[in-house]
Design a protein around this motif. Structure first.
Motif, mmCIF file in Angstrom:
data_model
loop_
_atom_site.group_PDB
_atom_site.id
_atom_site.type_symbol
_atom_site.label_atom_id
_atom_site.label_comp_id
_atom_site.label_asym_id
_atom_site.label_seq_id
_atom_site.Cartn_x
_atom_site.Cartn_y
_atom_site.Cartn_z
ATOM 1 N N SER A 106 8.703 0.195 4.155
ATOM 2 C CA SER A 106 9.258 -1.110 3.766
ATOM 3 C C SER A 106 8.180 -2.063 3.241
ATOM 4 O O SER A 106 8.471 -3.217 2.944
ATOM 5 C CB SER A 106 9.974 -1.756 4.954
ATOM 6 N N SER A 107 6.933 -1.591 3.159
ATOM 7 C CA SER A 107 5.852 -2.473 2.711
ATOM 8 C C SER A 107 4.891 -1.695 1.810
ATOM 9 O O SER A 107 4.371 -0.645 2.205
ATOM 10 C CB SER A 107 5.103 -3.016 3.936
ATOM 11 N N TYR A 108 4.653 -2.257 0.616
ATOM 12 C CA TYR A 108 3.698 -1.613 -0.304
ATOM 13 C C TYR A 108 2.304 -1.592 0.314
ATOM 14 O O TYR A 108 1.601 -0.574 0.252
ATOM 15 C CB TYR A 108 3.684 -2.362 -1.641
ATOM 16 N N ALA A 109 1.897 -2.733 0.917
ATOM 17 C CA ALA A 109 0.548 -2.807 1.510
ATOM 18 C C ALA A 109 0.410 -1.771 2.625
ATOM 19 O O ALA A 109 -0.590 -1.039 2.690
ATOM 20 C CB ALA A 109 0.287 -4.216 2.027
ATOM 21 N N ALA A 110 1.420 -1.704 3.488
ATOM 22 C CA ALA A 110 1.372 -0.739 4.596
ATOM 23 C C ALA A 110 1.306 0.694 4.069
ATOM 24 O O ALA A 110 0.590 1.540 4.631
ATOM 25 C CB ALA A 110 2.592 -0.917 5.510
ATOM 26 N N ARG A 122 0.401 -6.626 7.683
ATOM 27 C CA ARG A 122 0.955 -5.385 7.126
ATOM 28 C C ARG A 122 0.255 -4.121 7.641
ATOM 29 O O ARG A 122 0.762 -3.015 7.462
ATOM 30 C CB ARG A 122 0.883 -5.400 5.597
ATOM 31 N N LEU A 175 -2.346 -14.999 1.718
ATOM 32 C CA LEU A 175 -2.165 -13.585 1.364
ATOM 33 C C LEU A 175 -2.957 -12.691 2.323
ATOM 34 O O LEU A 175 -2.473 -11.632 2.739
ATOM 35 C CB LEU A 175 -2.588 -13.347 -0.092
ATOM 36 N N GLU A 202 -6.846 -1.333 -16.353
ATOM 37 C CA GLU A 202 -5.743 -2.051 -17.014
ATOM 38 C C GLU A 202 -6.183 -3.455 -17.429
ATOM 39 O O GLU A 202 -5.746 -3.973 -18.468
ATOM 40 C CB GLU A 202 -4.513 -2.090 -16.091
ATOM 41 N N ASP A 242 -3.306 -8.245 -10.072
ATOM 42 C CA ASP A 242 -3.187 -6.916 -9.440
ATOM 43 C C ASP A 242 -4.534 -6.476 -8.855
ATOM 44 O O ASP A 242 -4.609 -5.945 -7.740
ATOM 45 C CB ASP A 242 -2.734 -5.866 -10.457
ATOM 46 N N LYS A 247 -6.404 2.778 -6.769
ATOM 47 C CA LYS A 247 -5.645 1.651 -7.331
ATOM 48 C C LYS A 247 -6.590 0.607 -7.928
ATOM 49 O O LYS A 247 -6.326 0.055 -8.995
ATOM 50 C CB LYS A 247 -4.768 0.979 -6.254
ATOM 51 N N PHE A 295 -5.428 -8.532 -5.799
ATOM 52 C CA PHE A 295 -4.581 -8.113 -4.669
ATOM 53 C C PHE A 295 -5.136 -6.839 -4.036
ATOM 54 O O PHE A 295 -5.286 -6.754 -2.812
ATOM 55 C CB PHE A 295 -3.144 -7.890 -5.148
ATOM 56 N N HIS A 296 -5.470 -5.857 -4.863
ATOM 57 C CA HIS A 296 -5.932 -4.580 -4.304
ATOM 58 C C HIS A 296 -7.336 -4.693 -3.698
ATOM 59 O O HIS A 296 -7.644 -4.002 -2.730
ATOM 60 C CB HIS A 296 -5.845 -3.469 -5.361
ATOM 61 N N GLU A 331 -7.710 1.810 -11.242
ATOM 62 C CA GLU A 331 -6.628 1.695 -12.232
ATOM 63 C C GLU A 331 -6.456 0.250 -12.700
ATOM 64 O O GLU A 331 -6.326 -0.011 -13.898
ATOM 65 C CB GLU A 331 -5.298 2.167 -11.614
ATOM 66 N N GLU A 332 -6.447 -0.667 -11.721
ATOM 67 C CA GLU A 332 -6.215 -2.081 -12.079
ATOM 68 C C GLU A 332 -7.396 -2.631 -12.889
ATOM 69 O O GLU A 332 -7.200 -3.447 -13.788
ATOM 70 C CB GLU A 332 -5.972 -2.937 -10.826
ATOM 71 N N VAL A 345 -0.982 -12.195 5.434
ATOM 72 C CA VAL A 345 0.101 -11.213 5.229
ATOM 73 C C VAL A 345 -0.483 -9.798 5.249
ATOM 74 O O VAL A 345 0.071 -8.888 5.894
ATOM 75 C CB VAL A 345 0.833 -11.473 3.883
HETATM 76 N N1 LIG Z 1 0.559 -9.768 -4.460
HETATM 77 C C1 LIG Z 1 1.091 -8.667 -4.240
HETATM 78 C C2 LIG Z 1 1.041 -7.617 -5.210
HETATM 79 N N2 LIG Z 1 0.462 -7.550 -6.429
HETATM 80 C C3 LIG Z 1 0.709 -6.315 -6.883
HETATM 81 N N3 LIG Z 1 1.443 -5.608 -5.992
HETATM 82 C C4 LIG Z 1 1.933 -4.238 -6.121
HETATM 83 O O1 LIG Z 1 0.893 -3.437 -6.605
HETATM 84 C C5 LIG Z 1 1.432 -2.371 -7.351
HETATM 85 C C6 LIG Z 1 0.681 -2.337 -8.662
HETATM 86 O O2 LIG Z 1 0.653 -1.060 -9.056
HETATM 87 P P1 LIG Z 1 0.952 -0.650 -10.585
HETATM 88 O O3 LIG Z 1 0.698 -1.807 -11.492
HETATM 89 O O4 LIG Z 1 0.168 0.563 -10.830
HETATM 90 O O5 LIG Z 1 2.491 -0.398 -10.543
HETATM 91 P P2 LIG Z 1 3.202 0.907 -10.060
HETATM 92 O O6 LIG Z 1 2.968 1.960 -11.076
HETATM 93 O O7 LIG Z 1 4.619 0.486 -9.807
HETATM 94 O O8 LIG Z 1 2.465 1.268 -8.656
HETATM 95 P P3 LIG Z 1 2.176 2.733 -8.087
HETATM 96 O O9 LIG Z 1 3.494 3.444 -7.997
HETATM 97 O O10 LIG Z 1 1.168 3.397 -9.016
HETATM 98 O O11 LIG Z 1 1.564 2.464 -6.723
HETATM 99 C C7 LIG Z 1 2.911 -2.640 -7.545
HETATM 100 O O12 LIG Z 1 3.671 -1.859 -6.648
HETATM 101 C C8 LIG Z 1 3.015 -4.109 -7.189
HETATM 102 O O13 LIG Z 1 4.270 -4.481 -6.652
HETATM 103 C C9 LIG Z 1 1.652 -6.376 -4.931
HETATM 104 N N4 LIG Z 1 2.310 -6.137 -3.765
HETATM 105 C C10 LIG Z 1 2.345 -7.134 -2.845
HETATM 106 N N5 LIG Z 1 1.755 -8.372 -3.041
HETATM 107 C C11 LIG Z 1 1.767 -9.416 -1.979
HETATM 108 O O14 LIG Z 1 1.709 -8.743 -0.719
HETATM 109 C C12 LIG Z 1 2.813 -9.168 0.059
HETATM 110 C C13 LIG Z 1 3.232 -8.021 0.970
HETATM 111 O O15 LIG Z 1 3.831 -6.992 0.194
HETATM 112 P P4 LIG Z 1 4.515 -5.756 0.951
HETATM 113 O O16 LIG Z 1 3.442 -5.080 1.693
HETATM 114 O O17 LIG Z 1 5.131 -4.879 -0.111
HETATM 115 O O18 LIG Z 1 5.546 -6.356 1.846
HETATM 116 C C14 LIG Z 1 3.874 -9.607 -0.931
HETATM 117 O O19 LIG Z 1 4.776 -10.522 -0.373
HETATM 118 C C15 LIG Z 1 3.023 -10.273 -1.994
HETATM 119 O O20 LIG Z 1 2.670 -11.572 -1.601
#
Ligand SMILES: N=c1c2ncn([C@@H]3O[C@H](COP(=O)(O)OP(=O)(O)OP(=O)(O)O)[C@@H](O)[C@H]3O)c2ncn1[C@@H]1O[C@H](COP(=O)(O)O)[C@@H](O)[C@H]1O
Length: 113
Positions: A28-32, A21, A14, A52, A71, A45, A74-75, A48-49, A17
């Motif tokens: 196209s990427s949440y992390a980015a 990112r 992870l 939660e 969550d 975040k 991850f953050h 918040e997590e 990855v």
């Molecule tokens: N493990 C995770 C992971 N855990 C949690 N999250 C994201 O963290 C966010 C959690 O926020 P919330 O619970 O508050 O949900 P939300 O209300 O939809 O989020 P917000 O709109 O408030 O940001 C969600 O968007 C989840 O999808 C993750 N996003 C990505 N990953 C990993 O990171 C990799 C790269 O992700 P991308 O950057 O998106 O390609 C993925 O393949 C995964 O392996």
């Protein structure tokens, strides 16, 4: 069930990855997208997590606790990358503490202040 090596491999994978990112397209990427928003957004975040996670535990819902801790981890891993650090640094710090009583460790912290 994942063993200790697999757990570390999962964190390392992870981390890789999340390093990649940093140069990805935020659309196209949440992390980015979180990197592009900056430190305050990442910290928000994490807050918040953490909240939660506390709420899930207070609700007596262990499965939800696991989900929220994932969550949170991850953050915090994303924060480590943003800070130029790695999960290995955290694992090394935990390893350094291993076997030392938490009470002794806390006393040592206070002596260093
Ligand atoms: N493990 C995770 C992971 N855990 C949690 N999250 C994201 O963290 C966010 C959690 O926020 P919330 O619970 O508050 O949900 P939300 O209300 O939809 O989020 P917000 O709109 O408030 O940001 C969600 O968007 C989840 O999808 C993750 N996003 C990505 N990953 C990993 O990171 C990799 C790269 O992700 P991308 O950057 O998106 O390609 C993925 O393949 C995964 O392996």
């Amino acid at each position: 069930m994942v063993d200790k090596t697999e757990s570390n491999d999962m964190l390392a994978a992870l981390h890789e990855v999340l390093l990649q990112r940093r140069d990805a397209d935020p659309s196209s990427s949440y992390a980015a997208s979180l990197y592009s928003k900056g430190l305050d957004a990442i910290l928000k975040k994490i807050g918040e997590e953490a909240t939660e996670t506390v709420m899930a535990a207070k609700d007596g819902d262990p499965k939800k606790v696991v989900y929220e801790v994932a969550d949170l981890w991850f953050h915090t891993m994303l924060l480590l990358v943003q800070q130029g650090e790695s999960p290995q640094s955290v694992i090394d710090e935990l390893a350094r503490r291993m076997g030392t009583s938490g009470i002794d460790e806390k006393n040592a912290r206070n002596q260093n202040k």
